[in-house]
Design an enzyme around this catalytic site. Sequence first.
Site, PDB file in Angstrom:
ATOM      1  N   LYS A  35       2.417  -9.040  21.570  1.00 22.05           N
ATOM      2  CA  LYS A  35       2.466  -9.917  22.743  1.00 22.05           C
ATOM      3  C   LYS A  35       2.396 -11.374  22.294  1.00 22.05           C
ATOM      4  O   LYS A  35       2.081 -11.674  21.141  1.00 22.05           O
ATOM      5  CB  LYS A  35       1.320  -9.589  23.697  1.00 22.05           C
ATOM      6  CG  LYS A  35      -0.079  -9.766  23.106  1.00 22.05           C
ATOM      7  CD  LYS A  35      -1.148  -9.323  24.081  1.00 22.05           C
ATOM      8  CE  LYS A  35      -2.539  -9.476  23.461  1.00 22.05           C
ATOM      9  NZ  LYS A  35      -3.613  -9.069  24.394  1.00 22.05           N
ATOM     10  N   ARG A 135     -11.780  -5.779  33.948  1.00 21.73           N
ATOM     11  CA  ARG A 135     -10.577  -6.603  34.017  1.00 21.73           C
ATOM     12  C   ARG A 135      -9.492  -5.856  34.787  1.00 21.73           C
ATOM     13  O   ARG A 135      -9.026  -6.330  35.816  1.00 21.73           O
ATOM     14  CB  ARG A 135     -10.121  -6.961  32.595  1.00 21.73           C
ATOM     15  CG  ARG A 135      -8.956  -7.911  32.523  1.00 21.73           C
ATOM     16  CD  ARG A 135      -8.736  -8.421  31.106  1.00 21.73           C
ATOM     17  NE  ARG A 135      -8.433  -7.368  30.138  1.00 21.73           N
ATOM     18  CZ  ARG A 135      -8.133  -7.617  28.859  1.00 21.73           C
ATOM     19  NH1 ARG A 135      -8.133  -8.870  28.396  1.00 21.73           N
ATOM     20  NH2 ARG A 135      -7.864  -6.626  28.032  1.00 21.73           N
ATOM     21  N   HIS A 165     -10.403  -0.720  26.983  1.00 19.41           N
ATOM     22  CA  HIS A 165     -10.607  -1.873  26.108  1.00 19.41           C
ATOM     23  C   HIS A 165     -12.101  -2.158  25.991  1.00 19.41           C
ATOM     24  O   HIS A 165     -12.823  -2.139  27.003  1.00 19.41           O
ATOM     25  CB  HIS A 165      -9.886  -3.090  26.668  1.00 19.41           C
ATOM     26  CG  HIS A 165      -9.687  -4.199  25.676  1.00 19.41           C
ATOM     27  ND1 HIS A 165      -8.795  -4.105  24.642  1.00 19.41           N
ATOM     28  CD2 HIS A 165     -10.279  -5.405  25.557  1.00 19.41           C
ATOM     29  CE1 HIS A 165      -8.823  -5.223  23.935  1.00 19.41           C
ATOM     30  NE2 HIS A 165      -9.728  -6.025  24.457  1.00 19.41           N
ATOM     31  N   ARG A 221      -4.842   0.079  18.482  1.00 18.06           N
ATOM     32  CA  ARG A 221      -4.010  -1.073  18.802  1.00 18.06           C
ATOM     33  C   ARG A 221      -4.327  -2.180  17.801  1.00 18.06           C
ATOM     34  O   ARG A 221      -5.390  -2.796  17.861  1.00 18.06           O
ATOM     35  CB  ARG A 221      -4.270  -1.551  20.234  1.00 18.06           C
ATOM     36  CG  ARG A 221      -3.958  -0.508  21.291  1.00 18.06           C
ATOM     37  CD  ARG A 221      -4.081  -1.083  22.708  1.00 18.06           C
ATOM     38  NE  ARG A 221      -5.407  -1.599  22.981  1.00 18.06           N
ATOM     39  CZ  ARG A 221      -6.430  -0.882  23.438  1.00 18.06           C
ATOM     40  NH1 ARG A 221      -6.284   0.425  23.652  1.00 18.06           N
ATOM     41  NH2 ARG A 221      -7.597  -1.443  23.676  1.00 18.06           N
ATOM     42  N   TYR A 263      -5.553 -44.010  18.971  1.00 20.22           N
ATOM     43  CA  TYR A 263      -5.970 -44.318  20.335  1.00 20.22           C
ATOM     44  C   TYR A 263      -7.485 -44.472  20.453  1.00 20.22           C
ATOM     45  O   TYR A 263      -8.254 -43.761  19.818  1.00 20.22           O
ATOM     46  CB  TYR A 263      -5.521 -43.202  21.283  1.00 20.22           C
ATOM     47  CG  TYR A 263      -4.040 -43.161  21.540  1.00 20.22           C
ATOM     48  CD1 TYR A 263      -3.414 -44.149  22.303  1.00 20.22           C
ATOM     49  CD2 TYR A 263      -3.266 -42.130  21.025  1.00 20.22           C
ATOM     50  CE1 TYR A 263      -2.058 -44.100  22.545  1.00 20.22           C
ATOM     51  CE2 TYR A 263      -1.896 -42.075  21.267  1.00 20.22           C
ATOM     52  CZ  TYR A 263      -1.298 -43.074  22.031  1.00 20.22           C
ATOM     53  OH  TYR A 263       0.052 -43.024  22.264  1.00 20.22           O
ATOM     54  N   CYS A 311      -2.558 -37.659  17.885  1.00 22.69           N
ATOM     55  CA  CYS A 311      -1.642 -38.090  18.944  1.00 22.69           C
ATOM     56  C   CYS A 311      -0.737 -36.930  19.353  1.00 22.69           C
ATOM     57  O   CYS A 311      -0.809 -35.837  18.784  1.00 22.69           O
ATOM     58  CB  CYS A 311      -0.802 -39.263  18.464  1.00 22.69           C
ATOM     59  SG  CYS A 311      -1.755 -40.619  17.729  1.00 22.69           S
ATOM     60  N   MET A 312       0.127 -37.169  20.327  1.00 27.78           N
ATOM     61  CA  MET A 312       1.018 -36.113  20.789  1.00 27.78           C
ATOM     62  C   MET A 312       1.944 -35.624  19.680  1.00 27.78           C
ATOM     63  O   MET A 312       2.173 -34.422  19.532  1.00 27.78           O
ATOM     64  CB  MET A 312       1.855 -36.590  21.984  1.00 27.78           C
ATOM     65  CG  MET A 312       2.780 -35.513  22.528  1.00 27.78           C
ATOM     66  SD  MET A 312       3.780 -36.037  23.939  1.00 27.78           S
ATOM     67  CE  MET A 312       2.540 -36.081  25.229  1.00 27.78           C
ATOM     68  N   ASP A 313       2.478 -36.554  18.887  1.00 27.41           N
ATOM     69  CA  ASP A 313       3.496 -36.209  17.896  1.00 27.41           C
ATOM     70  C   ASP A 313       3.120 -36.584  16.467  1.00 27.41           C
ATOM     71  O   ASP A 313       3.904 -36.315  15.547  1.00 27.41           O
ATOM     72  CB  ASP A 313       4.814 -36.912  18.233  1.00 27.41           C
ATOM     73  CG  ASP A 313       5.178 -36.763  19.699  1.00 27.41           C
ATOM     74  OD1 ASP A 313       5.335 -35.610  20.132  1.00 27.41           O
ATOM     75  OD2 ASP A 313       5.265 -37.789  20.402  1.00 27.41           O
TER      76      ASP A 313
END
Length: 368
Positions: A35, A135, A165, A221, A263, A311-313
């Site tokens: 998954k 769940r 589970h 699993r 920042y 930072c973002m990038d």
Amino acid sequence: MSDLTYAKINLDNLTENYGTIKRMTGDCRVICVVKADAYGHGVIPVVRRLRNLGASFFAVANLSEALQVRAATRRADILILGYTDPRCADILVENIITQAIISKSYATKLASAAMSTREQKPVLGHLALNCGMNRVGIDCTDRGVNEASAVLALPGLRINGIFSHLSCADTPNSEYTDKQIAAYNKTVEAIEAKCGKFAINHLCNSAALMQLPCQNQDAVRAGIMLYGLKSTPDTPPLTKPVMELWSTVTHIAHVCKGQPISYGAAFVTERPSRIATVAVGYADGFRRAYAGDVIIPSAGGARAPIVGRICMDMLMIDVTDIPGVTVGTDVMLFGSSGITADDVAARADTIGYEVVTGISKRVPRVYN
């Protein structure tokens, strides 16, 4: 390569990990959990490698993931652990996908939808029990046994498996785990006494496989163990990390003492410094909370601290004491040695699962 940031996926380590799990589980069938795009590693290449190794059963979270796996292999069993809209019963049947049956009411709707299709073929199912996770699943009670018996009699379903589970399998010597196992086994035994034996019975995930090898049932699993990360907080993994995250230095700045970096001016240099900018940030899945050291392999594996906010990038590292770092120098943020995804997770008080599944789609996966 042209990409400045990329994830290296070592399929040879995946091969070795699968072999380790097979040796641990003996005659039990291994359900490979793929998954979340195989925990961020790329579901198609992972499934194809595992199929070549003999894996024949895969578990996913939803229908779209199941269809991805089916596109990679026409013959393997596929189990959806989550919810599928009953209106998609025909898709489940057509693609021979097994659905987790999470309640009596859900079973009734799914069976009705299956019988309303032109071919009226039953949906394959594994009955989910709730033994204490709370769940999904039919409760492990006398009432639950009666509900399960009614579900098994529905003409629109063909249920050949049962599972649950464990919520505390990663905690050694957990009394609650013992209670869950006892409740599950008692309920399975009661259902089978009324309705016949299930073809497959699975309870253990990776953590349980590490802690409770005697509870393997008919199948296990295997999720995070396949990818070489910790399934229990205090036990080193028995398998090897499959993912490494790499990036590249794109700029070198000579910064005077007393200058802020990034920042918020939260970090200020305490000496004249060489600051390298690296082309990775939180948009790539390397969160601000992951600040710590990175590794410079070309400098003998030297560690450089991240300075200032991620930072973002981009992020910045202090390479003042690491000669030879230039534009184009490779940087490893985590991998199979030195700093692992589990180490990065610890910085943010989280788990390795979150690190590898969080590496974003804009980061290309490069396979060995």
